[in-house]
Design an enzyme around this catalytic site. Structure first.
Site, PDB file in Angstrom:
ATOM      1  CG  ASP A 199      -1.721  -1.465   1.165  1.00 59.39           C
ATOM      2  OD1 ASP A 199      -2.181  -1.791   0.464  1.00 59.39           O
ATOM      3  OD2 ASP A 199      -1.870  -1.700   2.674  1.00 59.39           O
ATOM      4  CD  GLU A 223      -8.820  -3.666  -0.445  1.00 62.52           C
ATOM      5  OE1 GLU A 223      -9.462  -3.782   0.844  1.00 62.52           O
ATOM      6  OE2 GLU A 223      -7.654  -4.121  -0.453  1.00 62.52           O
TER       7      GLU A 223
END
Length: 491
Positions: free
Chosen positions: A30, A196
């Site tokens: 991420d 997401e």
């Protein structure tokens, strides 16, 4: 002739893909990036490894240097699952929007700020805590300059849809204002059970939302990336008919959850993916890919460009001074110090013990460390491959004995013991192949003796993290270590 030409093009494309290297190798899921002055700053998920949220800096988006952590100590309100920091810069101040598990609650999105990226950082606490979890926060100003926060409601954790929400935020970044509104959710077959990791940019009259979908993590991951656009931040949002725009290839699998960034008039996406060779064992690594805006107002990624291999061939620590590259369990903060050119690590009797560990970068590597032989059977000091507190594999030494052991799903088992006499120090070594085939050895006076061949470490990596390797101490007393070395082979 046409067939030969097409075959040549396919071969060229395949070769290009095969050359893509991670710009931030090792476990950096991420990744987020922003530019401050002439320097790019990045951070990434820590999960249950501490300290929380590594900081990295670069002048060119390719070569990165470690620059500490956002949280050397945990925020008071949170206890674990430190995910997806989104680092941003505005009006002379740096912000980190992040996800963490609230003590006694669920996942929340929160924010911290600093005058400079090196810190110190001030935590402002949670902004949103929904009952089934709130994750993956991203700040964005609308077409009128109003500041908003975008995040995902973690519905997939309870087998529900995953709406992407937006809500106005005050300029101090301490509270949300008004009511939340849904931007979009997982409603396309390719998105499977979730969307997401939304990040946004504005270009040419549109807001663009990069987002990830499907299964993020582990050997069975199915992650892919898509894009949506809107003329107004609050919508309506339109998903690209050509989604997904980033998918697995022969070198990298499950690409997603990144941040767009501009450099010298070109546009890039910093995101993560697993190496198809070392997969979950070395974790989700940071990749960089250039993209362009198409004439019809969408986004197209360019073929990956070959870059130099950023994996450090050798990592050494002689413990002559403190290093900020060691990690430990968020549940067991170690007591340690470096003195006299050695690392002194106070043991604990619980679980696998207390450990300091380093990221691994490939599936094939050798790690070793010199250990002082304890003068008691109450202390075991060693070298270990670590997934988490309940899953580890190692070679340790106690008074008069060497032990090869594993801890799998919280259950301890000694695999082999060997007598050890008349040695004050011993060098412990782990040779790892394919991320999971582990051969432990030990050296006394430079003599290399095999201990145990090809222990299976396939159980080690947690669902959202990679395997680390380092020193470990269990029982009562203090483990003493010197000359840690990690040598990685190219994939």
């Amino acid at each position: 002739m046409k067939s030969i030409f097409l075959t040549s093009l396919l071969a060229l494309a395949t070769a290009t893909y095969a050359q893509q290297q991670a710009v931030i190798p090792g476990d950096h899921a991420d990744p987020s990036v922003t530019k401050i002055g002439d320097t790019y700053w990045a951070s990434a998920t820590s999960s249950n490894w501490a300290p929380e949220y590594p900081l990295l800096k670069s002048k060119d988006l390719i070569h990165w240097q470690s620059a500490g952590y956002i949280f050397p100590k945990l925020p008071d309100w949170a206890d674990y699952y430190f995910w997806a920091p989104e680092i941003s810069y505005e009006k002379g101040r740096v912000y980190a929007y992040y996800t963490a598990h609230k003590k006694g609650g669920n996942l929340c999105v929160a924010v911290a700020s600093a005058d400079k990226p090196e810190g110190p950082w001030k935590d402002h606490g949670p902004l949103m805590c929904e009952s089934d979890g709130s994750i993956d926060a991203f700040p964005m100003r609308d077409e009128n300059g109003k500041l908003h926060l975008i995040w995902k409601e973690d519905g997939n954790s309870i087998r529900q849809p995953t709406p992407i929400w937006i809500q106005e935020m005050n300029e101090e970044r301490t509270a949300l204002l008004g009511e939340k509104k849904e931007l979009f959710r997982n409603d396309q077959p390719w998105e499977a059970n979730l969307v997401e990791g939304v990040s946004m940019m504005r270009h040419g009259g549109y807001f663009y939302a990069f987002y990830a979908a499907a299964g993020c993590c582990g050997e069975g991951c199915t992650y892919v990336s898509g894009v949506a656009r809107a003329k107004n931040l609050l919508g309506p949002w339109e998903k690209f008919s050509g989604n997904p725009i980033l998918t697995s290839d022969e070198t990298w699998k499950c690409p997603g959850h990144g941040t767009p960034i501009e450099k010298d008039g070109k546009y890039y996406f910093l995101y993560h993916a697993y190496s198809t060779k070392s997969t979950a064992y070395s974790g989700r690594q940071g990749l960089l890919r250039e993209f362009e805006f198409t004439p019809d107002g969408w986004i197209a990624f360019k073929a990956p460009v070959a870059t130099a291999n950023q994996v450090p061939a050798v990592v050494k620590d002689d413990f002559s001074k403190a290093s900020n590259l060691w990690n430990w369990s968020v549940f067991h903060w170690p007591e340690y110090q470096t003195k006299g050119g050695k690392l002194h690590l106070k043991a604990i009797p619980e679980q696998a013990g207390v450990y300091l560990a380093r990221k691994t970068y490939t599936g094939n590597y050798t790690a070793q460390v010199q250990v002082e032989v304890p003068k008691t059977t109450e202390l075991k000091s060693g070298l270990s491959l670590i997934g988490d507190d309940d899953n580890a594999l190692g070679l340790s030494v106690q008074q008069g004995e060497l032990l090869v052991w594993k801890r799998e799903k919280g259950k301890d088992k000694v695999l082999q013991t060997l007598p050890l006499t008349n040695a004050k120090t011993v060098v412990l070594q782990a040779q790892v192949k394919n991320g999971k085939e582990v051969t432990f050895k030990y050296l006394i006076n430079g003599k290399n003796t095999q201990v145990f061949d090809s222990v299976n470490g396939a159980f080690l990596p947690p669902w959202d993290r990679a395997v680390r390797v380092g020193v470990i101490a269990k029982g009562e007393g203090t483990g003493v270590f010197d000359n840690f070395l990690l040598r990685s082979e190219k994939e």
